[in-house]
Design an enzyme around this catalytic site. Structure first.
Site, PDB file in Angstrom:
ATOM      1  N   ASP A  68       0.850  -1.189   0.000  1.00 16.19           N
ATOM      2  CA  ASP A  68       0.000   0.000   0.000  1.00 16.19           C
ATOM      3  C   ASP A  68       0.890   1.245   0.000  1.00 16.19           C
ATOM      4  O   ASP A  68       2.113   1.136   0.112  1.00 16.19           O
ATOM      5  CB  ASP A  68      -0.943   0.015   1.217  1.00 16.19           C
ATOM      6  CG  ASP A  68      -0.198  -0.262   2.518  1.00 16.19           C
ATOM      7  OD1 ASP A  68       0.968   0.167   2.650  1.00 16.19           O
ATOM      8  OD2 ASP A  68      -0.779  -0.884   3.411  1.00 16.19           O
ATOM      9  N   ASP A  70       1.597   5.019   1.672  1.00 13.50           N
ATOM     10  CA  ASP A  70       1.324   5.951   2.767  1.00 13.50           C
ATOM     11  C   ASP A  70       1.893   7.313   2.399  1.00 13.50           C
ATOM     12  O   ASP A  70       2.981   7.409   1.829  1.00 13.50           O
ATOM     13  CB  ASP A  70       1.993   5.447   4.051  1.00 13.50           C
ATOM     14  CG  ASP A  70       1.507   4.052   4.433  1.00 13.50           C
ATOM     15  OD1 ASP A  70       0.289   3.865   4.531  1.00 13.50           O
ATOM     16  OD2 ASP A  70       2.348   3.154   4.592  1.00 13.50           O
ATOM     17  N   ASP A 148       9.513   4.023  13.067  1.00 12.93           N
ATOM     18  CA  ASP A 148      10.152   2.905  13.761  1.00 12.93           C
ATOM     19  C   ASP A 148      11.549   2.570  13.242  1.00 12.93           C
ATOM     20  O   ASP A 148      12.549   2.816  13.914  1.00 12.93           O
ATOM     21  CB  ASP A 148       9.229   1.666  13.801  1.00 12.93           C
ATOM     22  CG  ASP A 148       8.610   1.298  12.468  1.00 12.93           C
ATOM     23  OD1 ASP A 148       8.967   1.925  11.453  1.00 12.93           O
ATOM     24  OD2 ASP A 148       7.775   0.370  12.419  1.00 12.93           O
TER      25      ASP A 148
HETATM   26  P1  ATP Z   1       3.703  -2.625   5.073  1.00  7.37           P
HETATM   27  O1  ATP Z   1       2.617  -1.656   4.686  1.00  7.37           O
HETATM   28  O2  ATP Z   1       4.462  -3.198   3.961  1.00  7.37           O
HETATM   29  O3  ATP Z   1       3.248  -3.629   6.038  1.00  7.37           O
HETATM   30  P2  ATP Z   1       4.843  -0.301   6.292  1.00  7.37           P
HETATM   31  O4  ATP Z   1       6.250   0.015   6.693  1.00  7.37           O
HETATM   32  O5  ATP Z   1       4.250   0.587   5.243  1.00  7.37           O
HETATM   33  O6  ATP Z   1       4.821  -1.812   5.876  1.00  7.37           O
HETATM   34  P3  ATP Z   1       2.632   0.498   7.912  1.00  7.37           P
HETATM   35  O7  ATP Z   1       2.064  -0.198   9.090  1.00  7.37           O
HETATM   36  O8  ATP Z   1       1.825   0.660   6.673  1.00  7.37           O
HETATM   37  O9  ATP Z   1       3.989  -0.267   7.582  1.00  7.37           O
HETATM   38  O10 ATP Z   1       3.120   1.924   8.418  1.00  7.37           O
HETATM   39  C1  ATP Z   1       3.571   2.930   7.550  1.00  7.37           C
HETATM   40  C2  ATP Z   1       4.752   3.662   8.166  1.00  7.37           C
HETATM   41  O11 ATP Z   1       4.356   4.269   9.396  1.00  7.37           O
HETATM   42  C3  ATP Z   1       5.923   2.771   8.549  1.00  7.37           C
HETATM   43  O12 ATP Z   1       6.769   2.523   7.462  1.00  7.37           O
HETATM   44  C4  ATP Z   1       6.590   3.584   9.627  1.00  7.37           C
HETATM   45  O13 ATP Z   1       7.346   4.643   9.085  1.00  7.37           O
HETATM   46  C5  ATP Z   1       5.402   4.199  10.351  1.00  7.37           C
HETATM   47  N1  ATP Z   1       4.944   3.345  11.464  1.00  7.37           N
HETATM   48  C6  ATP Z   1       3.970   2.424  11.434  1.00  7.37           C
HETATM   49  N2  ATP Z   1       3.803   1.830  12.621  1.00  7.37           N
HETATM   50  C7  ATP Z   1       4.690   2.411  13.453  1.00  7.37           C
HETATM   51  C8  ATP Z   1       5.010   2.247  14.828  1.00  7.37           C
HETATM   52  N3  ATP Z   1       4.368   1.364  15.583  1.00  7.37           N
HETATM   53  N4  ATP Z   1       5.969   3.060  15.351  1.00  7.37           N
HETATM   54  C9  ATP Z   1       6.610   3.965  14.592  1.00  7.37           C
HETATM   55  N5  ATP Z   1       6.364   4.146  13.303  1.00  7.37           N
HETATM   56  C10 ATP Z   1       5.423   3.388  12.725  1.00  7.37           C
HETATM   57 MG    MG Z   2       2.273   0.573   4.533  1.00  4.83          MG
END
Ligand code: ATP
Ligand code: MG
Length: 456
Positions: A68, A70, A148
């Site tokens: 996805d 963001d 994170d």
């Molecule tokens: P994917 O969507 O592939 O699972 P993602 O890295 O995009 O991985 P998301 O949960 O969509 O993960 O979150 C988007 C972004 O928000 C992350 O890449 C990170 O920068 C931030 N993020 C999400 N959850 C946390 C958290 N618990 N603590 C700190 N930052 C976070």
């Molecule tokens: Mg994501």
């Protein structure tokens, strides 16, 4: 990674980020979803900052297809809502704007800051080191350091298509290294789910976990107790329904995190009854991975049926040994295990009910007399329960010939089925004549009909 190698010598810091201009990185707009681009351009048009961030940027740089997209912006959620008609604000702990395009949702987050010294301070709430509310807005530099992992803190700026790196994320991405930003212990205390995210990204990307980020995973698992059970359910689906669940399972056990999420399963696995290695979980997770990789549907009901079966099975065994009828034992064991599990991970009813049915149908596969197998075949949960039976057979828990019988029975014609039942009914005991109670009405229900109906 397609940036030029001379970037490696450059490093970044919160005040002077590394900025990689468009020709020097591999991100192409052709690989970004049209809807994410629409959101980015529209925000820019309204004079807001707009960046692609997180998994989208990370995965594009690695040459993977992002799950996805963001977006991060300096517009507040309310301002985002004013820009997009198709927008909904969600979340209390972490307020976000969701911009809807049919089934695709673009998540738009406002830059977070620490809120210190501003009237926003109350928007950021920390209890015992855990962030329970994170809605204080800030600058992009603050936002980056509150993410994170370093590889999740890369920004693709729609203004000039450059890549912005405040946390040495590009170097880590190149090295295949997962590293938390800041002090790892503090970051895990702030949000213990980051421990699960570490395992998830290590498995998903095949990255190693940098030592200081890894060490607390062995020690801080107990913090997961403080995470709402509903959030853990969501996180577990992300962990186990992404095509690398077996690897996740092994890593979670390695760090002692699995025991905190599934204490009863861990206890059953640890005891490896009768020195017989318990393999159903491994096989089940491997099968689930294969299904996902083949694009086939999967359901949390089946996943949790796999993850919780061992404690259910050992309880059933004990209860039956104590003289309880098998059907009753299955129901009681399931209820017991579910009740204990719900306090850790909240499995919504729409999944826990079918999960329990999958278990409850298992003894019925043994009953191959008369109309029973025909009734079982029409049960709405038959297919899932049959798949579960196959797993049990593979794991050596039930006779393979039983599973094979059911495989043949499903494919057989009506006539063949009748023959199979006769064959399978050899052990059938002669039906005892029921003595009608004095005064009971004639034409009582056929034996078994009630139970079949009740189970549906
Ligand atoms: P994917 O969507 O592939 O699972 P993602 O890295 O995009 O991985 P998301 O949960 O969509 O993960 O979150 C988007 C972004 O928000 C992350 O890449 C990170 O920068 C931030 N993020 C999400 N959850 C946390 C958290 N618990 N603590 C700190 N930052 C976070
Ligand atoms: Mg994501």
């Amino acid at each position: 990674m397609q940036e030029s190698d001379n970037d490696i010598t450059r490093t970044s810091s919160a005040t002077t980020p590394l900025i990689v201009p468009r020709p020097e990185h591999g991100i192409s707009r052709a690989n970004i979803s049209a809807n994410a681009l629409k959101v980015l351009y529209r925000l820019k048009q309204e004079n807001y900052q707009a960046h692609l961030v997180g998994g989208g940027v990370r995965d594009l740089l690695l040459g993977h297809e992002p799950k996805d997209f963001d977006v991060a912006t300096d517009a507040t959620p309310e301002q985002v809502r004013q820009v997009f008609r198709n927008c909904r604000l969600i979340g209390r702990r972490f307020r976000l704007a969701h911009v809807h395009f049919g089934r695709e949702i673009i998540e738009v987050a406002t830059f977070r800051g620490n809120g210190a010294g501003t009237e926003d301070a109350s928007e950021r709430c920390v209890e015992n080191g855990m962030i329970v509310r994170d809605n204080a807005y800030g600058t992009i530099a603050e936002d980056a350091l509150r993410r994170d992992f370093t590889i999740n803190a890369l920004y693709y700026n729609i203004q000039d298509f450059s890549l912005i790196d405040y946390a040495d994320g590009l170097a880590d991405l190149r090295a295949g290294r997962l590293r938390l930003i800041g002090d790892p212990e503090q970051r895990y205390h702030e949000d213990p789910v980051r421990m699960l995210r570490a395992v998830r990204f290590a498995c998903k990307l095949g990255f190693s976990i940098e030592e200081a980020t890894e060490r607390p995973l062995f020690e801080l698992g107990h913090l997961l107790d403080g995470v709402p059970a509903a959030r853990l359910f969501d996180e577990l689906i992300k962990l186990f329904h992404a095509g690398y669940g077996l690897d996740v399972f092994e890593k979670l056990r390695h760090y002692g995190l699995f025991a905190l999420l599934f204490p009863d399963t861990e206890a059953a696995l640890a005891s490896e009854e009768h020195d017989f290695p318990v393999t159903l979980v491994n096989r089940g997770l491997a099968n689930t991975d294969t299904r996902i990789q083949a694009g086939k549907p999967v359901t949390p009901a089946f996943l949790f049926a796999i993850l919780l079966w061992e404690p259910v099975r050992s309880r059933i065994e004990r209860m039956v040994a104590e003289g309880m009828p098998i059907n009753e034992a299955v129901l009681l064991a399931s209820a017991e295990v579910c009740a204990r599990q719900q306090s850790r991970v909240a499995i919504p009813k729409r999944f826990s009910l079918p999960m329990r049915e999958i278990w409850a149908l298992q003894p019925r596969f043994e009953q191959r007399e008369g109309k029973r197998p025909f009734r079982l075949l029409t049960h709405p949960r038959f297919r899932a329960a049959y798949d579960f039976l196959l797993l049990r057979a593979e794991a050596g828990e039930v006779d393979r010939t039983l599973a094979e019988w059911w495989t043949r029975f499903q494919d057989a014609s009506g006539q063949e089925r009748a023959g199979m039942v006769e064959g399978g009914a050899r052990r059938r005991r002669p039906r005892r004549r029921r003595r009608r109670k004095p005064g009971a009405a004639k034409g009582g229900t056929e034996p078994g009909a009630g139970s079949a109906k009740g189970a549906q």
